[in-house]
Design an enzyme around this catalytic site. Structure first.
Site, PDB file in Angstrom:
ATOM      1  N   TYR A  93       1.227  -1.576   0.516  1.00  0.00           N
ATOM      2  CA  TYR A  93      -0.352  -0.320   0.502  1.00  0.00           C
ATOM      3  C   TYR A  93       0.950   1.284   0.236  1.00  0.00           C
ATOM      4  CZ  TYR A  93      -2.917   3.766   1.689  1.00  0.00           C
ATOM      5  OH  TYR A  93      -3.598   4.805   1.938  1.00  0.00           O
ATOM      6  N   HIS A 124      -3.069  16.601  -2.239  1.00  0.00           N
ATOM      7  CA  HIS A 124      -3.556  16.700  -0.783  1.00  0.00           C
ATOM      8  C   HIS A 124      -3.283  18.049  -0.364  1.00  0.00           C
ATOM      9  CE1 HIS A 124      -4.268  12.526  -1.715  1.00  0.00           C
ATOM     10  NE2 HIS A 124      -4.039  12.042  -0.083  1.00  0.00           N
ATOM     11  N   ASN A 178       1.663  11.053   6.249  1.00  0.00           N
ATOM     12  CA  ASN A 178       1.049  10.323   6.807  1.00  0.00           C
ATOM     13  C   ASN A 178       1.601  10.724   9.056  1.00  0.00           C
ATOM     14  OD1 ASN A 178       0.205   6.911   6.182  1.00  0.00           O
ATOM     15  ND2 ASN A 178      -1.358   8.589   6.732  1.00  0.00           N
ATOM     16  N   TYR A 237     -16.185  30.761  47.551  1.00  0.00           N
ATOM     17  CA  TYR A 237     -15.228  29.260  46.862  1.00  0.00           C
ATOM     18  C   TYR A 237     -14.853  29.826  45.826  1.00  0.00           C
ATOM     19  CZ  TYR A 237     -19.335  26.454  48.334  1.00  0.00           C
ATOM     20  OH  TYR A 237     -19.625  25.477  48.753  1.00  0.00           O
ATOM     21  N   ARG A 261     -11.896  30.370  48.342  1.00  0.00           N
ATOM     22  CA  ARG A 261     -11.297  29.156  49.578  1.00  0.00           C
ATOM     23  C   ARG A 261     -10.988  28.040  49.066  1.00  0.00           C
ATOM     24  NH1 ARG A 261     -16.195  26.929  52.612  1.00  0.00           N
ATOM     25  NH2 ARG A 261     -17.075  28.665  52.161  1.00  0.00           N
ATOM     26  N   PHE A 308      -1.398   6.438  12.128  1.00  0.00           N
ATOM     27  CA  PHE A 308      -2.023   7.833  12.280  1.00  0.00           C
ATOM     28  C   PHE A 308      -2.965   8.722  12.586  1.00  0.00           C
ATOM     29  CE2 PHE A 308      -3.625   4.990   8.718  1.00  0.00           C
ATOM     30  CZ  PHE A 308      -4.660   4.947   9.271  1.00  0.00           C
ATOM     31  N   GLU A 338     -11.999   5.735   5.577  1.00  0.00           N
ATOM     32  CA  GLU A 338     -11.654   6.689   6.669  1.00  0.00           C
ATOM     33  C   GLU A 338     -13.120   6.325   6.899  1.00  0.00           C
ATOM     34  OE1 GLU A 338      -9.445   9.969   5.444  1.00  0.00           O
ATOM     35  OE2 GLU A 338      -7.995   8.453   4.773  1.00  0.00           O
TER      36      GLU A 338
END
Length: 534
Positions: A55, A85, A198, A284, A287, A333, A418
């Site tokens: 791959y 990409h 990746n 608060y 404290r 990844f 994905e």
């Protein structure tokens, strides 16, 4: 001469990542790491010679994983991957952020599981060391197969395409910037494009920045809360050591100890406290500072552990294991680890601002403070800190929306391949925005608390808090009447962000050994100081 940090893929700390972003150091890759990289590359070449299908080496990507690519097209395959990409949008990352981003990718490549060649890795290092930084837009990653779009933009710049920044050129054509620095654009061999893109390095780079700024903000918030405490003449009884031993969370114990060392005690006297009427208990937000700020410390520690592992993790697919002579597809990844941690960090650090805004309200409201309304004389003619508090309220409200976890979302991408994603890029970016708001709210509280303490003059607070007040006054003048306030908030925010408040406070809370007893370093050998809890 600039020093180097040597990367081996295993031992990079989050502090070093921040230093690399600041441009303090250059990078070297250690010899053992280069040997691992070379062995992994040899395995890639061997598999290709054997005609094996793997791959991303000689197949398409994502939905096209079953498409085998001819040998003569393998370089084009990798170049097309980077170009297609590089599809991010938005403003570019700042130069310091790109440096961290690049440094993290170099560290991952140094592990020897990516299949990159030593030559391309060294070209990557050379570009970093020459401060040649690719244009990387901040948006466009879902943290599925890692930060594909941002990492592609980085690789594109190193190929001599797109835009690049250097101190000498500013933003310019990448090829021109590389040429000016005598650098050659990288030429991608089989798998090398995929080896560059990746991973979770954008999420992690921005996440480390959010983490380290959160750490400074949390430390500083203790001193600021102590200053407000003095302005409001609170009682230190709630910080008694035995109270916190009874509920021994590490962060809670740490914050209570810091408050004891910063506030009135036998060894660190406050004239304001000595001249105040004793109270049974406070609100608060005074404290419960150890209980609320404490969990922020514990959250930061948790996130630091996650991000430190992530900084030094192999996040490629497929993974190259030269010792086993195998190339294996997996899911390292996926950005879920840093995404979840950064959602948690945002939720945790926000609570500092939530408490801070409420203390600002107590400081400016005479019903609570017994001080002039909005901490200004001639009220009506002057509005004092009225609108600064409104700004703090607006920032806290924005944070409440930003703290909604992004990592609970998932949108399927890549034609169903994905089918679960982390949304880690947005987790990191919004964590940074939350931290920015926290810093700004703390600045408004610090300005207000200093004014409150000064209303008790000629009485003085403790030595460390007087030094904090003096630092603020070296940057921001007192407030006898209204003036343009925004620059003051900005300047005090810088003091907080740059760790200058923490630097003053730190010597007073660090521990030293004095005659076998743990004491604070500011006691200068006084054996009657408070015994501290580690």
């Amino acid at each position: 001469m600039q020093d180097y940090i040597v990367l081996d893929g295993h031992n990079l700390s989050t502090n070093e990542v921040m230093d690399l972003g600041r441009g303090i150091y250059k990078i070297k890759v250690c010899g053992d790491a280069l040997t691992r990289v070379a062995k992994a590359r040899d395995l890639i070449e061997q598999k290709l010679k054997e005609g094996k299908v793997a791959y991303g080496i000689n197949t398409g990507f994502g939905k096209f994983a079953n498409v085998v690519i001819p040998t003569e097209e393998l370089t084009v395959l990798q170049e097309n991957l980077i170009r297609s990409h590089s599809a991010g949008v938005g403003d570019p990352l700042a130069p310091d952020q790109v440096r961290r981003f690049m440094a993290l990718r170099i560290n991952v490549l140094s592990k020897g599981h990516s299949g990159i060649s030593v030559k391309v890795l060294q070209q990557f290092v050379d570009a970093f060391n020459a401060n040649c930084l690719p244009w990387v837009p901040e948006k466009g990653t879902v943290g599925a197969s890692g930060d594909l779009a941002p990492l592609s933009h980085m690789a594109l710049g190193l190929m001599g395409e797109g835009k690049m920044w250097s101190p000498e050129t500013g933003w310019e054509n990448s090829k021109k910037v590389l040429d000016m620095h005598n650098l050659t654009p990288i030429k991608l061999g089989p798998k090398e494009g995929l080896a560059l893109i990746n991973g979770t390095q954008l999420i992690t780079a921005l996440g480390v920045e959010a983490l380290e700024r959160s750490t400074i903000a949390a430390d500083t918030a203790t001193a600021i809360a102590a200053m407000s405490f003095e302005g409001l003449k609170g009682t230190t009884r709630a910080f008694d050591e035995d109270i916190h031993k009874a509920r021994p969370h590490a962060g809670q114990i740490k914050v209570a100890k810091h408050l004891r060392l910063l506030l009135h005690s036998e060894t660190n006297r406050s004239e304001i406290s000595e001249n105040s009427k004793p109270r049974v208990q406070d609100s608060y937000t005074l404290r419960c500072v150890p209980q609320v700020h404490g969990i922020v410390y514990d959250t930061i520690d948790f996130v630091r552990n996650i991000l430190t592992v992530e900084v030094n993790s192999g996040t490629d697919n497929p993974m190259v294991f030269a010792d086993r002579q195998e190339i294996i597809s997996g899911g390292n990844f996926h950005g879920e680890y840093p995404a979840k941690a950064l959602d948690y960090l945002a939720i945790g650090i926000h609570e500092i601002a939530n408490m801070s805004e409420r203390r600002i309200e107590r400081l400016i409201n005479p019903a609570y403070s017994e001080l002039p309304a909005f901490l200004v004389t001639e009220g009506g003619l002057n509005s004092g800190m009225m609108m600064a508090h409104v700004t703090a309220a607006a920032l806290v409200s924005e944070n409440k929306v930003l703290c909604h976890p992004s990592s609970v979302d998932s949108i399927t991408t890549s034609a169903g391949t994905e089918d679960h994603v982390s949304m880690g890029g947005w987790c990191a970016r919004k964590a940074l925005k939350v931290v920015e708001h926290v810093e700004q709210v703390l600045a408004i509280e610090l300005i207000s608390a200093c004014l409150a303490v000064e209303y008790h003059r000629p009485l003085k607070t403790t030595e460390p808090l007087e030094k904090v007040l003096a630092l603020v006054r070296s940057t921001v003048d007192p407030w006898p009447k209204d003036r343009y306030l925004a620059p003051d908030i900005e300047e005090v925010t810088k003091l907080i962000r740059e760790g200058k408040i923490w630097k003053i406070m730190k010597p007073y809370i660090e521990e030293t050994r004095v005659n076998g007893l743990n004491t604070a370093s500011h006691l200068n050998g006084n054996q009657h100081g408070e015994t501290l809890i580690r």
